[in-house]
Design an enzyme around this catalytic site. Structure first.
Site, short mmCIF file in Angstrom:
data_model
loop_
_atom_site.label_atom_id
_atom_site.label_comp_id
_atom_site.label_asym_id
_atom_site.label_seq_id
_atom_site.Cartn_x
_atom_site.Cartn_y
_atom_site.Cartn_z
N GLY A 28 0.81 -1.22 0.00
CA GLY A 28 0.00 0.00 0.00
C GLY A 28 0.84 1.26 0.00
N ALA A 29 0.19 2.40 0.38
CA ALA A 29 0.81 3.71 0.27
C ALA A 29 1.36 3.87 -1.16
CB ALA A 29 1.91 3.91 1.32
N HIS A 34 4.57 2.20 -7.94
CA HIS A 34 3.51 1.20 -8.02
C HIS A 34 2.67 1.41 -9.28
CE1 HIS A 34 4.08 1.27 -3.48
NE2 HIS A 34 4.31 0.02 -3.79
N GLY A 147 9.47 -4.09 -8.52
CA GLY A 147 10.32 -2.96 -8.89
C GLY A 147 11.79 -3.29 -8.70
N LYS A 149 13.87 -1.32 -7.74
CA LYS A 149 14.39 -0.60 -6.57
C LYS A 149 14.73 -1.57 -5.44
CE LYS A 149 13.53 2.83 -3.18
NZ LYS A 149 13.03 1.90 -2.16
N GLN A 153 15.32 -8.18 -3.26
CA GLN A 153 14.01 -8.83 -3.20
C GLN A 153 13.66 -9.46 -4.55
OE1 GLN A 153 10.34 -7.25 -1.21
NE2 GLN A 153 9.81 -6.57 -3.25
N ARG A 187 8.29 4.96 1.97
CA ARG A 187 8.97 5.50 3.16
C ARG A 187 9.45 6.94 2.98
NH1 ARG A 187 10.50 -0.24 3.78
NH2 ARG A 187 9.74 -0.91 5.81
O1 PAF Z 1 8.00 -4.79 -1.95
C1 PAF Z 1 7.04 -4.83 -1.17
O2 PAF Z 1 6.25 -3.91 -1.08
C2 PAF Z 1 6.83 -6.07 -0.31
O3 PAF Z 1 8.04 -6.59 0.10
C3 PAF Z 1 5.96 -7.14 -0.98
C4 PAF Z 1 6.62 -7.69 -2.23
C5 PAF Z 1 4.62 -6.56 -1.34
C6 PAF Z 1 5.73 -8.31 -0.02
O4 PAF Z 1 5.08 -7.91 1.14
#
Ligand code: PAF
Length: 282
Positions: A28-29, A34, A147, A149, A153, A187
């Site tokens: 979210g946010a 996004h 992303g 960024k 991940q 953030r």
């Molecule tokens: O990148 C994020 O916002 C989070 O790590 C994700 C992939 C939604 C998992 O909670």
């Protein structure tokens, strides 16, 4: 557009969708980063599903779980505008049983998580992989959008999909920068004006390293020293160079190098990350 907060209804709606499903997992946010993921998902799929879930199991005990921005109405308005079919915004109790110590988790290999962000945030990537795997299962997505960024991940999720044979294509999307080159992030809302000014030195040092690399400098020590000078006043957690295909550390940069930075800004103690491919036009 349907806003769904429970798994039963989500499963029914997913069953009724015709054609391919693009999943954009988020906490979210929602911001322009996004939006770019949602736009890409809409281009490539018949249906777009956005999940909005501040995933508690990817936050450490002293991290910002409680203060993480929550603005579901605003997020839904953005999704509606972008033609999203389903926003899945479950409560914690819908996703996890009460006993957090009794969950089956996906744990990526130690070598990959014990570096960069994973080193500073133990258990973080177990939490990310576990929730992402649940979301893949629940939405039956053909493609999922992440992303660049959050480069570590992205790398880890791609590896999980490969290692566990998930039937989903991971699509990586470029970093979106604000007018002043700050990489957009939920953030960034925490930043005071003074913090933001200092935070700009993160992208400034990345662009500077790119320039130095173009001029022929390959020694990471020289690139780090130049960056630390630019980032004076920030609490730099790491400046690291990895091979983009393996995430192995490099001492000398080459055309596969991804340089990553994590740093805290002093006033709000906000932890920011950013990265750049040194050889690509940006
Ligand atoms: O990148 C994020 O916002 C989070 O790590 C994700 C992939 C939604 C998992 O909670």
């Amino acid at each position: 557009m349907k806003i769904i907060d429970n798994i039963k209804e989500l499963k029914e709606e997913i069953k009724n969708l015709k054609g391919s499903i693009g999943l954009v997992p988020t906490m979210g946010a929602l911001h322009e980063g996004h939006r770019s993921l949602i736009k890409k998902a809409a281009q490539q799929n018949d249906n777009v599903v956005v999940s909005v879930f501040v995933n508690p199991i990817q936050f450490g005990v002293n991290e910002d779980l409680d203060k993480y921005p929550r603005q579901l109405d605003k997020d839904c308005a953005l999704c509606q505008k972008e033609g999203v079919k389903i926003v899945f915004a479950p409560k914690i109790s819908e996703m996890y049983s009460e006993n957090k110590d009794n969950l089956t988790l996906i744990c990526p290999p130690y070598d990959i998580v014990n570096k960069l962000c994973g080193k500073a945030r133990p258990g973080h990537f177990d939490g990310v992989c576990s929730v992402v795997a649940k979301l893949f299962n629940l939405t039956k997505a053909s493609r999922a959008y992440f992303g660049q960024k959050d480069a570590q991940q992205l790398f880890i999720v791609k590896k999980m999909v490969l290692d566990l044979n998930f039937d989903v294509e991971i699509v990586s999307c470029p970093i979106i920068r604000d007018f002043d080159n700050l990489a957009v992030s939920s953030r960034n809302q925490y930043l005071t004006e003074k913090d933001r000014k200092l935070a700009l030195n993160i992208s400034k040092s990345l662009f500077n390293m790119k320039k130095l690399f173009k001029e022929g400098i390959k020694d990471t020590r020289i690139l780090i020293d130049a960056s630390l000078k630019i980032m004076e006043g920030l609490d730099v957690e790491y400046i690291e160079f990895v091979d983009k295909n393996t995430f192995d550390f490099q001492k000398e940069v080459n055309n596969n190098t991804l340089v990553l930075i994590a740093a805290r800004v002093p006033e709000s103690s906000t932890r920011l990350i950013d990265n750049m491919f040194l050889w690509e036009a940006e």
